[in-house]
Design an enzyme around this catalytic site. Structure first.
Site, PDB file in Angstrom:
ATOM      1  N   ASP A   1      66.580  64.622  52.654  1.00  0.00           N
ATOM      2  CA  ASP A   1      67.006  65.184  51.361  1.00  0.00           C
ATOM      3  C   ASP A   1      68.123  64.327  50.760  1.00  0.00           C
ATOM      4  O   ASP A   1      68.134  64.026  49.561  1.00  0.00           O
ATOM      5  CB  ASP A   1      67.420  66.656  51.491  1.00  0.00           C
ATOM      6  CG  ASP A   1      68.135  66.972  52.794  1.00  0.00           C
ATOM      7  OD1 ASP A   1      68.307  66.050  53.629  1.00  0.00           O
ATOM      8  OD2 ASP A   1      68.552  68.131  52.994  1.00  0.00           O
TER       9      ASP A   1
ATOM     10  N   ASP B   1      55.758  58.608  52.566  1.00  0.00           N
ATOM     11  CA  ASP B   1      54.835  58.761  51.439  1.00  0.00           C
ATOM     12  C   ASP B   1      55.636  59.122  50.184  1.00  0.00           C
ATOM     13  O   ASP B   1      55.490  58.515  49.117  1.00  0.00           O
ATOM     14  CB  ASP B   1      53.833  59.876  51.785  1.00  0.00           C
ATOM     15  CG  ASP B   1      52.675  59.940  50.802  1.00  0.00           C
ATOM     16  OD1 ASP B   1      52.609  59.081  49.916  1.00  0.00           O
ATOM     17  OD2 ASP B   1      51.848  60.864  50.921  1.00  0.00           O
TER      18      ASP B   1
ATOM     19  N   TYR C   1      50.114  64.550  58.670  1.00  0.00           N
ATOM     20  CA  TYR C   1      48.811  64.355  58.028  1.00  0.00           C
ATOM     21  C   TYR C   1      47.681  64.357  59.051  1.00  0.00           C
ATOM     22  O   TYR C   1      46.515  64.510  58.687  1.00  0.00           O
ATOM     23  CB  TYR C   1      48.775  63.031  57.239  1.00  0.00           C
ATOM     24  CG  TYR C   1      49.695  63.009  56.037  1.00  0.00           C
ATOM     25  CD1 TYR C   1      50.294  64.170  55.567  1.00  0.00           C
ATOM     26  CD2 TYR C   1      49.961  61.825  55.365  1.00  0.00           C
ATOM     27  CE1 TYR C   1      51.145  64.155  54.474  1.00  0.00           C
ATOM     28  CE2 TYR C   1      50.809  61.797  54.258  1.00  0.00           C
ATOM     29  CZ  TYR C   1      51.399  62.974  53.833  1.00  0.00           C
ATOM     30  OH  TYR C   1      52.237  62.944  52.742  1.00  0.00           O
TER      31      TYR C   1
ATOM     32  N   LYS D   1      64.798  64.315  59.476  1.00  0.00           N
ATOM     33  CA  LYS D   1      65.345  65.650  59.195  1.00  0.00           C
ATOM     34  C   LYS D   1      65.776  66.221  60.548  1.00  0.00           C
ATOM     35  O   LYS D   1      65.321  67.290  60.992  1.00  0.00           O
ATOM     36  CB  LYS D   1      64.247  66.489  58.508  1.00  0.00           C
ATOM     37  CG  LYS D   1      64.710  67.802  57.930  1.00  0.00           C
ATOM     38  CD  LYS D   1      65.604  67.668  56.711  1.00  0.00           C
ATOM     39  CE  LYS D   1      66.100  69.034  56.280  1.00  0.00           C
ATOM     40  NZ  LYS D   1      67.206  68.982  55.326  1.00  0.00           N
TER      41      LYS D   1
ATOM     42  N   ASP E   1      57.078  56.320  46.885  1.00  0.00           N
ATOM     43  CA  ASP E   1      56.742  56.504  45.474  1.00  0.00           C
ATOM     44  C   ASP E   1      58.009  56.648  44.628  1.00  0.00           C
ATOM     45  O   ASP E   1      58.087  56.142  43.508  1.00  0.00           O
ATOM     46  CB  ASP E   1      55.822  57.713  45.271  1.00  0.00           C
ATOM     47  CG  ASP E   1      54.352  57.316  45.353  1.00  0.00           C
ATOM     48  OD1 ASP E   1      54.074  56.209  45.847  1.00  0.00           O
ATOM     49  OD2 ASP E   1      53.487  58.102  44.931  1.00  0.00           O
TER      50      ASP E   1
END
Ligand code: NAD
Length: 359
Positions: free
Chosen positions: A218, A242, A141, A186, A246
């Protein structure tokens, strides 16, 4: 002297804030903490008065404080405001000014609210109590980016000090919980993830009591919904955190119940939901997310687990008695179990009930 900034904000913020503040004050008094609570205007209400969501005066008060308790900001009134002065801009500025680099997002399913979860009962019955520690101030980000007509890129950049401080935050958090920490990354593809793994391994030797593991993101996304009971504390990068926080929130089935903490130079505590303009001013909002944010303040800012435990247990007991604000009443009414009568109560009534439990 513990100096707390109180920024109720917009929409339901002041309603849930007043309730949470009463509970916070009660526990501060009970434990003999000397404190000062400094209210500020923040978000839309600040735009109305000063033309900006975070005024210089408010910011200097914040910079001289120990922590910030936030309600929520935003609403239709400011939706068409100049993007540079939108209420949400104030939130980003606040996080930056407070140098908040670690976001703690718990996802817990309360026994009496099991039926609000979209997951199968057989999964939920094994218990869900997860804390996601997300890196908040670096990564993709904030990395270099370029946006053209035919090509574009973003960069996942992390330096050693950035990874070290968030990984340490993850271990410290795990120590205050179930002493299990999972690094989500990852590393099979990303170089930045491999550096996270290396540093995670190095720091783990300072925390021999914490059981560690690592998982590709994943796989973690699948496991969170198929076997959430496997997780205790997760530490991960900004982007992965992030998304996963959620996902974890949705499995609890109750957005109004979830708190958060953003830890840094000055720590910020706030519920994860927004200002809920659709129900503002009606005294029906669920204040529990904000009350539990106050509990996090005790645990992670004041390092006092006593009042944090007490608040969490009082919330549990009130839910067990069948008291519900409208948002959790509607979803759980159908599944009324074991002859328990559910009672629909207002924001202030559930707050009073929690305070009574504490008293
Ligand atoms: P929201 O979280 O405010 O509301 C989503 C839905 O959940 C609504 O139906 C609302 O009534 C319900 N809800 C949320 N909190 C609740 C509570 N405590 N009790 C009962 N019901 C609750 O999200 P939104 O509608 O997308 O956004 C509304 C405004 O809030 C927007 O201006 C948005 O930008 C802002 N926002 C602020 C924050 C923040 O302050 N951190 C976060 C998200 C959104």
């Amino acid at each position: 002297m513990f100096k707390l900034i109180y920024a109720p904000g917009d929409g339901i913020g002041p309603e849930i804030g007043d309730v949470a503040l009463k509970i916070l004050r009660f526990e501060l008094d009970k434990y003999g903490v000397e404190y000062k609570i400094i209210p500020i205007l923040f978000g839309g209400v600040s735009i109305d008065k000063f033309g900006v969501p975070l005024s210089d005066d408010a910011l200097s008060l914040i910079k001289n404080s120990d922590a910030v308790l936030l309600g929520s900001v935003g609403g239709p009134k400011w939706d068409n405001a100049d993007p540079s002065v939108r209420p949400e801009k104030g939130l980003l500025a606040l996080r930056k000014e407070c140098e908040a680099y670690a976001n703690y997002r718990p996802a817990k399913i309360y026994g009496p609210l099991k039926d609000a979860s979209p997951l199968k009962r057989s999964i939920i019955d094994r218990g869900v109590d997860i804390m996601i520690v997300r890196e908040l101030s670096g990564g993709i980000y904030f990395g270099k980016r370029s946006e053209g007509e035919d090509e574009a890129f973003d960069t996942e950049y992390y330096s050693r000090p950035e990874i070290e401080r968030i990984v340490k935050a993850g271990f410290e958090c795990a120590m205050k919980r179930g002493k299990k920490l999972c690094l989500v990354d990852k590393a099979n593809v990303l170089a930045s993830s491999r550096l996270w793994r290396k540093i995670f391994g190095e720091i783990s030797s300072d925390y021999p009591k914490v059981e560690t593991s690592s998982m590709y993101v994943d796989n973690a996304a699948m496991q969170l919904s198929s076997a959430p009971y496997k997780f205790d504390t997760i530490v991960t990068s900004n982007l992965f955190g992030d998304i996963l926080s959620d996902e974890a929130a949705v499995i609890t089935g109750s957005i109004g119940m979830l708190p958060s903490a953003s830890i840094g130079k000055i720590d910020i505590f706030e519920p994860i939901h927004g200002s809920a303009p659709d129900i503002a001013g009606k005294n029906i909002a669920n204040p529990i997310g904000m009350i539990l944010s106050a509990a996090m303040l005790f645990r992670y800012n004041l390092n006092m687990s006593g009042p944090a435990d007490e608040i969490e247990k009082a919330v549990d007991r009130v839910l067990n008695k069948g008291l519900r604000t409208a948002d959790i009443y509607d979803r759980s009414a159908e599944a009324e179990t074991a002859g328990k009568t559910l009672v629909k109560v207002s924001t202030t009534e559930i707050g009073e009930a929690i305070l009574n439990e504490l008293e």
